[in-house]
Design a protein around this motif. Structure first.
Motif, mmCIF file in Angstrom:
data_model
loop_
_atom_site.group_PDB
_atom_site.id
_atom_site.type_symbol
_atom_site.label_atom_id
_atom_site.label_comp_id
_atom_site.label_asym_id
_atom_site.label_seq_id
_atom_site.Cartn_x
_atom_site.Cartn_y
_atom_site.Cartn_z
ATOM 1 N N ARG A 12 0.821 -1.218 0.000
ATOM 2 C CA ARG A 12 0.000 0.000 0.000
ATOM 3 C C ARG A 12 0.852 1.265 0.000
ATOM 4 O O ARG A 12 0.380 2.336 -0.396
ATOM 5 C CB ARG A 12 -0.916 0.016 1.234
ATOM 6 N N GLN A 13 2.112 1.128 0.471
ATOM 7 C CA GLN A 13 2.976 2.292 0.615
ATOM 8 C C GLN A 13 3.993 2.422 -0.525
ATOM 9 O O GLN A 13 4.803 3.351 -0.514
ATOM 10 C CB GLN A 13 3.756 2.222 1.941
ATOM 11 N N LEU A 14 3.947 1.523 -1.505
ATOM 12 C CA LEU A 14 4.949 1.549 -2.563
ATOM 13 C C LEU A 14 4.875 2.805 -3.415
ATOM 14 O O LEU A 14 5.870 3.481 -3.647
ATOM 15 C CB LEU A 14 4.808 0.314 -3.452
ATOM 16 N N ALA A 15 3.697 3.112 -3.899
ATOM 17 C CA ALA A 15 3.541 4.244 -4.809
ATOM 18 C C ALA A 15 3.462 5.550 -4.026
ATOM 19 O O ALA A 15 2.819 5.630 -2.968
ATOM 20 C CB ALA A 15 2.295 4.066 -5.665
ATOM 21 N N PHE A 16 4.110 6.588 -4.552
ATOM 22 C CA PHE A 16 4.055 7.918 -3.938
ATOM 23 C C PHE A 16 2.810 8.646 -4.421
ATOM 24 O O PHE A 16 2.564 8.760 -5.620
ATOM 25 C CB PHE A 16 5.301 8.721 -4.304
ATOM 26 N N ASP A 20 -1.656 12.892 -0.860
ATOM 27 C CA ASP A 20 -1.960 12.183 0.376
ATOM 28 C C ASP A 20 -0.860 12.483 1.395
ATOM 29 O O ASP A 20 0.301 12.101 1.202
ATOM 30 C CB ASP A 20 -2.033 10.673 0.093
ATOM 31 N N TRP A 21 -1.192 13.171 2.491
ATOM 32 C CA TRP A 21 -0.187 13.559 3.495
ATOM 33 C C TRP A 21 0.520 12.342 4.080
ATOM 34 O O TRP A 21 1.717 12.393 4.365
ATOM 35 C CB TRP A 21 -0.826 14.388 4.609
ATOM 36 N N TYR A 22 -0.229 11.244 4.236
ATOM 37 C CA TYR A 22 0.348 10.048 4.836
ATOM 38 C C TYR A 22 1.405 9.449 3.913
ATOM 39 O O TYR A 22 2.492 9.066 4.349
ATOM 40 C CB TYR A 22 -0.764 9.037 5.121
ATOM 41 N N CYS A 45 17.498 -0.870 -2.556
ATOM 42 C CA CYS A 45 16.236 -0.671 -3.253
ATOM 43 C C CYS A 45 15.124 -0.766 -2.212
ATOM 44 O O CYS A 45 15.366 -1.118 -1.051
ATOM 45 C CB CYS A 45 16.022 -1.674 -4.381
ATOM 46 N N ARG A 46 13.930 -0.439 -2.619
ATOM 47 C CA ARG A 46 12.774 -0.450 -1.717
ATOM 48 C C ARG A 46 11.692 -1.325 -2.325
ATOM 49 O O ARG A 46 11.290 -1.113 -3.478
ATOM 50 C CB ARG A 46 12.262 0.967 -1.502
ATOM 51 N N LEU A 47 11.214 -2.318 -1.560
ATOM 52 C CA LEU A 47 10.230 -3.272 -2.058
ATOM 53 C C LEU A 47 9.200 -3.587 -0.986
ATOM 54 O O LEU A 47 9.467 -3.437 0.214
ATOM 55 C CB LEU A 47 10.899 -4.585 -2.472
ATOM 56 N N ALA A 48 8.046 -4.064 -1.424
ATOM 57 C CA ALA A 48 7.070 -4.613 -0.490
ATOM 58 C C ALA A 48 7.551 -5.986 -0.027
ATOM 59 O O ALA A 48 8.114 -6.757 -0.810
ATOM 60 C CB ALA A 48 5.700 -4.735 -1.149
ATOM 61 N N TRP A 49 7.325 -6.295 1.246
ATOM 62 C CA TRP A 49 7.804 -7.573 1.790
ATOM 63 C C TRP A 49 7.161 -8.772 1.094
ATOM 64 O O TRP A 49 7.751 -9.859 1.051
ATOM 65 C CB TRP A 49 7.544 -7.639 3.303
#
Length: 302
Positions: A12-16, A20-22, A45-49
């Motif tokens: 849910r947090q992958l895309a900027f 959305d302030w959060y 790198c940054r990935l979803a678990w």
């Protein structure tokens, strides 16, 4: 490509999302960590678990940062954690994560002399009613919450005389999971809750979280607010000692604490899985984290 560090989030947090302030806050925090790791000479790198397309053997280490859906998807997370821990280093380590998952750790900390908020651990399948448990505690205003949880999931504040209204909820919850019963700390309403960040064994920075008017939950999801806090020497010593009492190597921890009615410091929670570390209040702390991680990769420390 082999990455030194994969910074973990949830899908849910992958895309900027700029509107959305959060999302802006999450990406700012994760961005500070990614930049610090790169500045330390590490490939990242940054990935979803739960990224099914990534071969976790292509990562030397995984850094848990914003995996904030793990407790909602624990049936998937637990076996993934077991697999991932066999393929690469985890920060914090899998053994520490398993220990910290269940708030029974509070009892272990208390046994080591760390002051905690009084806590009654209720095993899954408990046959006594909530009213019976409340009566045995002697507390007049209480908090009920799961032993494995986050973000105030299924957290209830109630008076002892009102336990009956939660019996059905309690019965359903305790059939599925262990629970905690604690006396409600009224100081939270006026003074909020302190969070001290301890990174690589040393205090880094602190914040104070306060609930919105009419609520008791300090999380920003429920309207709580966050303020910088100048930690006292007593608070710093208390937080660092609490982390030293943990029976595992700790790269990062957030020590949530309050002062009880007598003015004594007490642990609310010790968050070492995926705590928000509020790097935006002290960006240099991300460098402290990166340095500690790099040293552990270099020397093979557990």
């Amino acid at each position: 490509m082999l990455f030194d560090v994969v910074v973990l989030t949830d899908s849910r947090q992958l895309a900027f999302r700029a509107d959305d302030w959060y999302s802006r806050q999450v990406h700012r925090e994760d961005g500070l960590v990614l930049d610090a790791l790169r500045d330390a000479g590490l490939t990242v790198c940054r990935l979803a678990w739960d990224d099914a397309g990534f071969d976790w053997r292509q990562a030397r280490s995984l850094l848990f940062r914003t995996t904030w859906d793990y407790f909602e998807r624990f049936g998937e997370f637990a076996p993934w954690l077991e697999r991932a821990s066999r393929q690469c280093r985890l920060f914090n380590a899998a053994e520490l994560i398993r220990w910290n998952l269940d708030k029974r750790y509070l009892v272990e900390l208390e046994n080591k002399g760390v002051a905690i908020v009084p806590t009654r651990y209720i095993e899954k399948g408990e046959r006594r009613s909530l009213a019976q448990l409340v009566d045995a505690s002697g507390w007049q205003e209480l908090i009920l919450k799961p032993a494995v949880s986050g973000n105030a999931r299924h957290t209830y504040r109630f008076d002892a005389g009102d336990a009956g209204r939660l019996e059905c909820v309690f019965g359903e919850l305790v059939e599925a999971e262990s629970m905690l019963l604690q006396p409600f700390q009224r100081q939270v309403l006026e003074d909020g809750e302190l969070s001290l960040m301890v990174v690589d064994g040393r205090f880094s920075h602190a914040i104070r979280k306060t609930p919105k008017s009419g609520d008791f939950r300090v999380q920003d999801d429920y309207g709580g607010s966050v303020h910088p806090h100048a930690a006292s020497d007593e608070e710093i010593a208390f937080a660092e000692a609490a982390v030293r009492a943990v029976p595992f190597d700790v790269l990062y921890a957030r020590v949530d604490l309050i002062r009880d009615d007598a003015g004594r410091l007490a642990i609310m929670e010790l968050e070492m899985i995926e705590p928000e570390l509020f790097f935006r209040f002290r960006p240099e702390a991300a460098g402290q984290l990166a340095a500690g991680l790099r040293r552990r990769l270099a020397d093979g420390a557990a």
